[in-house]
Write a protein that holds these residues in place. Sequence first.
Motif, PDB file in Angstrom:
ATOM      1  N   ILE A  49      58.577  34.455  51.480  1.00 13.95           N
ATOM      2  CA  ILE A  49      58.057  33.607  52.556  1.00 13.95           C
ATOM      3  C   ILE A  49      56.804  32.890  52.045  1.00 13.95           C
ATOM      4  CG2 ILE A  49      57.155  33.531  54.912  1.00 13.95           C
ATOM      5  CD1 ILE A  49      58.711  36.122  55.460  1.00 13.95           C
ATOM      6  N   VAL A  50      56.858  31.594  51.964  1.00 17.24           N
ATOM      7  CA  VAL A  50      55.758  30.793  51.436  1.00 17.24           C
ATOM      8  C   VAL A  50      54.852  30.350  52.577  1.00 17.24           C
ATOM      9  CG1 VAL A  50      55.127  28.686  50.210  1.00 17.24           C
ATOM     10  CG2 VAL A  50      57.150  29.990  49.511  1.00 17.24           C
ATOM     11  N   VAL A  51      53.548  30.516  52.389  1.00 18.03           N
ATOM     12  CA  VAL A  51      52.571  30.068  53.377  1.00 18.03           C
ATOM     13  C   VAL A  51      51.849  28.850  52.804  1.00 18.03           C
ATOM     14  CG1 VAL A  51      50.526  30.675  54.718  1.00 18.03           C
ATOM     15  CG2 VAL A  51      52.275  32.414  54.250  1.00 18.03           C
ATOM     16  N   ASP A  52      51.944  27.746  53.498  1.00 15.90           N
ATOM     17  CA  ASP A  52      51.366  26.501  52.991  1.00 15.90           C
ATOM     18  C   ASP A  52      49.852  26.469  53.114  1.00 15.90           C
ATOM     19  OD1 ASP A  52      53.946  25.659  52.505  1.00 15.90           O
ATOM     20  OD2 ASP A  52      54.128  24.569  54.405  1.00 15.90           O
ATOM     21  N   GLY A  53      49.311  27.031  54.202  1.00 15.45           N
ATOM     22  CA  GLY A  53      47.874  26.949  54.441  1.00 15.45           C
ATOM     23  C   GLY A  53      47.103  28.127  53.871  1.00 15.45           C
ATOM     24  N   PRO A  54      45.770  28.031  53.921  1.00 11.40           N
ATOM     25  CA  PRO A  54      44.918  29.116  53.421  1.00 11.40           C
ATOM     26  C   PRO A  54      44.804  30.247  54.430  1.00 11.40           C
ATOM     27  CG  PRO A  54      43.559  27.366  54.307  1.00 11.40           C
ATOM     28  CD  PRO A  54      44.980  26.883  54.414  1.00 11.40           C
ATOM     29  N   VAL A  55      44.137  31.322  54.031  1.00 11.43           N
ATOM     30  CA  VAL A  55      43.899  32.429  54.946  1.00 11.43           C
ATOM     31  C   VAL A  55      42.570  32.242  55.651  1.00 11.43           C
ATOM     32  CG1 VAL A  55      45.266  34.018  53.557  1.00 11.43           C
ATOM     33  CG2 VAL A  55      42.798  33.872  53.186  1.00 11.43           C
ATOM     34  N   VAL A 103      47.524  32.007  57.577  1.00 12.10           N
ATOM     35  CA  VAL A 103      47.568  33.415  57.968  1.00 12.10           C
ATOM     36  C   VAL A 103      46.152  33.814  58.353  1.00 12.10           C
ATOM     37  CG1 VAL A 103      47.927  35.778  57.210  1.00 12.10           C
ATOM     38  CG2 VAL A 103      49.539  34.011  56.522  1.00 12.10           C
ATOM     39  N   LEU A 104      45.987  34.291  59.582  1.00 11.57           N
ATOM     40  CA  LEU A 104      44.672  34.651  60.097  1.00 11.57           C
ATOM     41  C   LEU A 104      44.605  36.145  60.386  1.00 11.57           C
ATOM     42  CD1 LEU A 104      44.231  31.743  62.684  1.00 11.57           C
ATOM     43  CD2 LEU A 104      43.477  31.812  60.301  1.00 11.57           C
ATOM     44  N   GLY A 105      43.484  36.753  60.097  1.00 14.72           N
ATOM     45  CA  GLY A 105      43.265  38.161  60.402  1.00 14.72           C
ATOM     46  C   GLY A 105      42.470  38.309  61.684  1.00 14.72           C
ATOM     47  N   ASP A 106      42.955  39.134  62.611  1.00 13.59           N
ATOM     48  CA  ASP A 106      42.315  39.334  63.912  1.00 13.59           C
ATOM     49  C   ASP A 106      41.832  40.770  64.023  1.00 13.59           C
ATOM     50  OD1 ASP A 106      41.625  39.684  66.557  1.00 13.59           O
ATOM     51  OD2 ASP A 106      43.474  38.844  67.388  1.00 13.59           O
ATOM     52  N   ASP A 146      48.613  50.001  55.118  1.00 13.67           N
ATOM     53  CA  ASP A 146      48.594  49.677  53.692  1.00 13.67           C
ATOM     54  C   ASP A 146      49.568  48.546  53.398  1.00 13.67           C
ATOM     55  OD1 ASP A 146      51.090  50.869  53.887  1.00 13.67           O
ATOM     56  OD2 ASP A 146      50.530  52.686  52.801  1.00 13.67           O
ATOM     57  N   SER A 147      49.674  48.221  52.116  1.00 19.61           N
ATOM     58  CA  SER A 147      50.543  47.117  51.722  1.00 19.61           C
ATOM     59  C   SER A 147      52.004  47.377  52.074  1.00 19.61           C
ATOM     60  CB  SER A 147      50.397  46.843  50.223  1.00 19.61           C
ATOM     61  OG  SER A 147      49.108  46.315  49.929  1.00 19.61           O
ATOM     62  N   LYS A 148      52.408  48.650  52.080  1.00 20.44           N
ATOM     63  CA  LYS A 148      53.781  48.962  52.481  1.00 20.44           C
ATOM     64  C   LYS A 148      54.015  48.587  53.940  1.00 20.44           C
ATOM     65  CE  LYS A 148      54.651  52.733  49.212  1.00 20.44           C
ATOM     66  NZ  LYS A 148      54.963  54.183  49.070  1.00 20.44           N
ATOM     67  N   ARG A 165      45.798  39.676  51.712  1.00 23.65           N
ATOM     68  CA  ARG A 165      46.820  40.575  51.183  1.00 23.65           C
ATOM     69  C   ARG A 165      48.161  40.321  51.853  1.00 23.65           C
ATOM     70  NH1 ARG A 165      49.511  42.107  47.536  1.00 23.65           N
ATOM     71  NH2 ARG A 165      50.357  44.233  47.484  1.00 23.65           N
ATOM     72  N   PHE A 166      48.155  40.022  53.159  1.00 21.35           N
ATOM     73  CA  PHE A 166      49.406  39.752  53.861  1.00 21.35           C
ATOM     74  C   PHE A 166      50.061  38.479  53.315  1.00 21.35           C
ATOM     75  CE2 PHE A 166      51.636  38.596  58.044  1.00 21.35           C
ATOM     76  CZ  PHE A 166      52.724  39.400  57.739  1.00 21.35           C
ATOM     77  N   ARG A 167      49.264  37.492  53.007  1.00 27.25           N
ATOM     78  CA  ARG A 167      49.811  36.259  52.425  1.00 27.25           C
ATOM     79  C   ARG A 167      50.512  36.560  51.096  1.00 27.25           C
ATOM     80  NH1 ARG A 167      48.332  31.620  49.288  1.00 27.25           N
ATOM     81  NH2 ARG A 167      48.837  29.652  50.349  1.00 27.25           N
TER      82      ARG A 167
END
Length: 403
Positions: A206-212, A143-146, A120-122, A196-198
């Motif tokens: 923590i800033v993510v510059d790119g897309p998911v 941020v990539l989901g595997d 979950d988000s926690k 959701r992780f982004r």
Amino acid sequence: MTSVRRGLVAALAALALAAPAQGASLPIRLGKAIAVPHVARSATGAVAVDLLTGKTLFAQNANRSLAPASNEKLAVSFAALRALGPGYRFRTDVVGKGRQDGRVWVGNLVLKGYGDPTLDSKGLGRLAAQLRAQGIREVTGRVLGDESWFDGVRTAPGWKSSFYVTESAPLSALVVDGDWYEHHVATKPALAAAGRFRQVLRTHGIVVDGPVGTGVASENGILLAEVRSQPLQTVLRFMDRDSDNFTAEALLKELGAEAGAGGTTAAGVEVVVRELTAAGIPMTGVRIIDGSGLSQSDRLTARALGALLLAVWRDPHLRSVLWRALPIAGKNGTLAHRLKKGPAHGLVRAKTGTTDLASALSGYVGERFAFAVLENGRPVSWTWARTAQDRFATVLASVAAAA
């Protein structure tokens, strides 16, 4: 006759048949208990087993191959405890592809799932906290989901099309918050998890510059963070007590990934069959197709379920886990609103099962009996099937209480 009067008549009939008949033997009482209108005797399989001796005290169509509904989860729970162990924990990793330059991660972050149905988000917050502790404040890439730990099939064989999303979230090795993302069930779980992780990373500064997006973590990537689920014995309490279909299907694929040929439903089924066979469970008439019991092709027998419950009882390590995982009559889970009075209340611990084709109840009556009742129909009458099951359990409870 009003619905209220019909309900009262049914309840009085149930009590009358469940009450001990003077001089009647236990098999006769149990046979009467499960004889109800609108559920054919030929489509009802039942057993009662003495836990002290292992003797079968009652059997009706015990070898008949019947749809088990969510009693299928008992087979998956049993196999998982044997193959993975009660303390097994699912993991989720963050793998970096790139390098850290001061407060900046130059490259991508990959959120890699290993089948945790409880993530979950926690949990994502714990991953983000680990990254922040390493000094990372910015990610230049994506941020990539595997989800490659499992195959990409979202349902299991034999499901009605209406079961997709409504009865189980889409299956994936990477699912967050039960696949609930931005006010809807996501049909692309790994992508939603990355999204959701982004968001969680941002809340942790923590800033993510790119897309998911989605992708596969590189074998030479850098493990930056990891979280583990609660132990399997805790996961089973939720799965069996609330009869959660998604958790059962994820666990089946996890069995395939960890103890079989890979993260597929078919590979998980092979592990379940292997563990049941190794434990001496009679497999004639048994057909395992999925993990939840939603498949219209699943088949179990009352004898197989009785043997499984007896095998669990005779193994102290398995017994304590399943005992705590099963719903308690009249108190919690799917039995919270059943058997609220009488000797079965608080004494019976059993797994329920309900589909259009099947209604089932299998479990324990205190430390005295194991039992299984499977009833089928097209469709099955839920009201009368549950009446039969409750009466059957009540007869056994009355004997156990009097002992």
